[in-house]
Write a protein that holds these residues in place. Sequence first.
Motif, short mmCIF file in Angstrom:
data_model
loop_
_atom_site.label_atom_id
_atom_site.label_comp_id
_atom_site.label_asym_id
_atom_site.label_seq_id
_atom_site.Cartn_x
_atom_site.Cartn_y
_atom_site.Cartn_z
N ARG A 135 0.70 -1.19 0.08
CA ARG A 135 -0.20 -0.15 -0.06
C ARG A 135 0.89 1.11 0.18
O ARG A 135 1.48 1.69 1.11
CB ARG A 135 -0.83 -0.05 1.10
N TYR A 136 0.94 1.95 -1.12
CA TYR A 136 1.70 3.14 -1.13
C TYR A 136 0.88 4.47 -1.74
O TYR A 136 -0.44 4.03 -2.39
CB TYR A 136 2.89 2.85 -2.09
N ASP A 195 -8.30 4.41 -7.19
CA ASP A 195 -7.97 5.86 -7.05
C ASP A 195 -6.59 5.95 -7.24
O ASP A 195 -6.12 5.02 -8.01
CB ASP A 195 -8.28 6.67 -5.68
N GLU A 196 -5.90 7.06 -6.95
CA GLU A 196 -4.39 7.51 -7.55
C GLU A 196 -3.66 6.40 -6.64
O GLU A 196 -2.14 6.68 -6.97
CB GLU A 196 -4.19 8.85 -7.20
N THR A 197 -3.96 5.81 -5.68
CA THR A 197 -3.11 5.00 -4.83
C THR A 197 -2.63 3.71 -5.27
O THR A 197 -3.17 3.23 -6.16
CB THR A 197 -3.64 4.86 -3.36
N MET A 198 -1.81 3.11 -4.52
CA MET A 198 -1.34 1.79 -4.89
C MET A 198 -1.75 0.76 -4.03
O MET A 198 -1.41 0.72 -2.74
CB MET A 198 0.09 1.43 -5.15
N VAL A 199 -2.51 -0.25 -4.19
CA VAL A 199 -2.86 -1.54 -3.53
C VAL A 199 -2.73 -2.65 -4.49
O VAL A 199 -3.33 -3.04 -5.12
CB VAL A 199 -4.22 -1.32 -2.99
N VAL A 200 -1.36 -3.19 -4.21
CA VAL A 200 -1.00 -4.38 -4.94
C VAL A 200 -1.01 -5.77 -4.00
O VAL A 200 0.12 -5.64 -3.01
CB VAL A 200 0.26 -4.01 -5.48
N PRO A 201 -1.88 -6.62 -3.98
CA PRO A 201 -1.47 -7.85 -3.54
C PRO A 201 -0.31 -8.67 -4.07
O PRO A 201 -0.02 -8.91 -5.26
CB PRO A 201 -2.88 -8.74 -3.80
N SER A 202 0.41 -9.24 -3.40
CA SER A 202 1.67 -10.02 -3.70
C SER A 202 1.51 -11.30 -2.95
O SER A 202 1.74 -11.44 -1.75
CB SER A 202 3.03 -9.29 -3.33
N GLU A 203 1.50 -12.72 -3.78
CA GLU A 203 1.41 -13.67 -3.38
C GLU A 203 2.67 -14.12 -2.59
O GLU A 203 3.77 -13.91 -3.22
CB GLU A 203 1.03 -14.76 -4.14
N TYR A 204 2.49 -15.06 -1.63
CA TYR A 204 3.62 -15.46 -0.85
C TYR A 204 3.38 -16.90 -0.35
O TYR A 204 2.20 -17.07 -0.10
CB TYR A 204 4.61 -14.83 0.01
#
Length: 282
Positions: A216-217, A265-274
């Motif tokens: 989340r950035y 929106d303009e933010t970053m919400v990127v799921p990353s699998e581990y």
Amino acid sequence: MTAIVERALSANETPAPDLKALKAKQHAAWSSGDYAVIGTTLQIVGESLVESMDLRAGQSVLDVAAGNGNVTLAAARRWCEVTCTDYVEALLASARRRAEADGLHVQFEVADAENLPFADASFDAVVSTFGVMFCADQDRAAAELLRVARPGGRIGLANWTPEGFIGQLFKTIGKHLPPPAGVRSPAIWGTRDWVNSAFGAKASSVVAVSRQFSFRYRSPRHFLGLFREYYGPVLKAFEALDAAGREALAQDVIDLIGRFNRSDDETMVVPSEYLEVVVTRR
């Protein structure tokens, strides 16, 4: 007199990688930037791992390639006797400051994950989140985790998968800066096949569960800027390219984020699998 004959490689053989050189390069990468800026955002992964391992108060826990100590803190908060190790002293210093700020008692020791300075069967639990997977000699690192865990003890790991966002980030970097021939991707630690082959023979059980961590950035550019400045492998990748190469890599990373970003929106919400792994030592 004995003659020494060197066998020539056939046309379809890949030369063995220079693991010593690779290790030195990796050490330089992880010593650059400031991993703690990125690492602290991953704290929830350590908390989840120690719960999945069902750690108990008083158990001895070794955190290997601990970085800034996410699993160390999680285990210490549960009254475990924790030894926190990494081969980069600056990362251990960051972990020590965090433990002191929380009033936690932790032992710290500079140690190489491929040659741990501990006796066989020394610990009730051995843990690593996004750490030992980056070792140059992956087979030896796995063997060391098994060696220092006591029979009946547990090994807990969190490893990025090849298909997830971080796995794809390293694949993207590899297109611009190909790894040395014969070097296996760290992301193999995020595959069930490799985990079973590395640990299965000396385990009574291997439980591997796919999980997601969301980056989340403020924006994709915010993420890219922080990783370029603080995350050693990305920092070094950009340093190795010329201006045109840096621009091309930056755009490829932004495009990759666009593929994974679920923000509206303009933010970053990127799921990353581990892959969260709990091995019970036989």
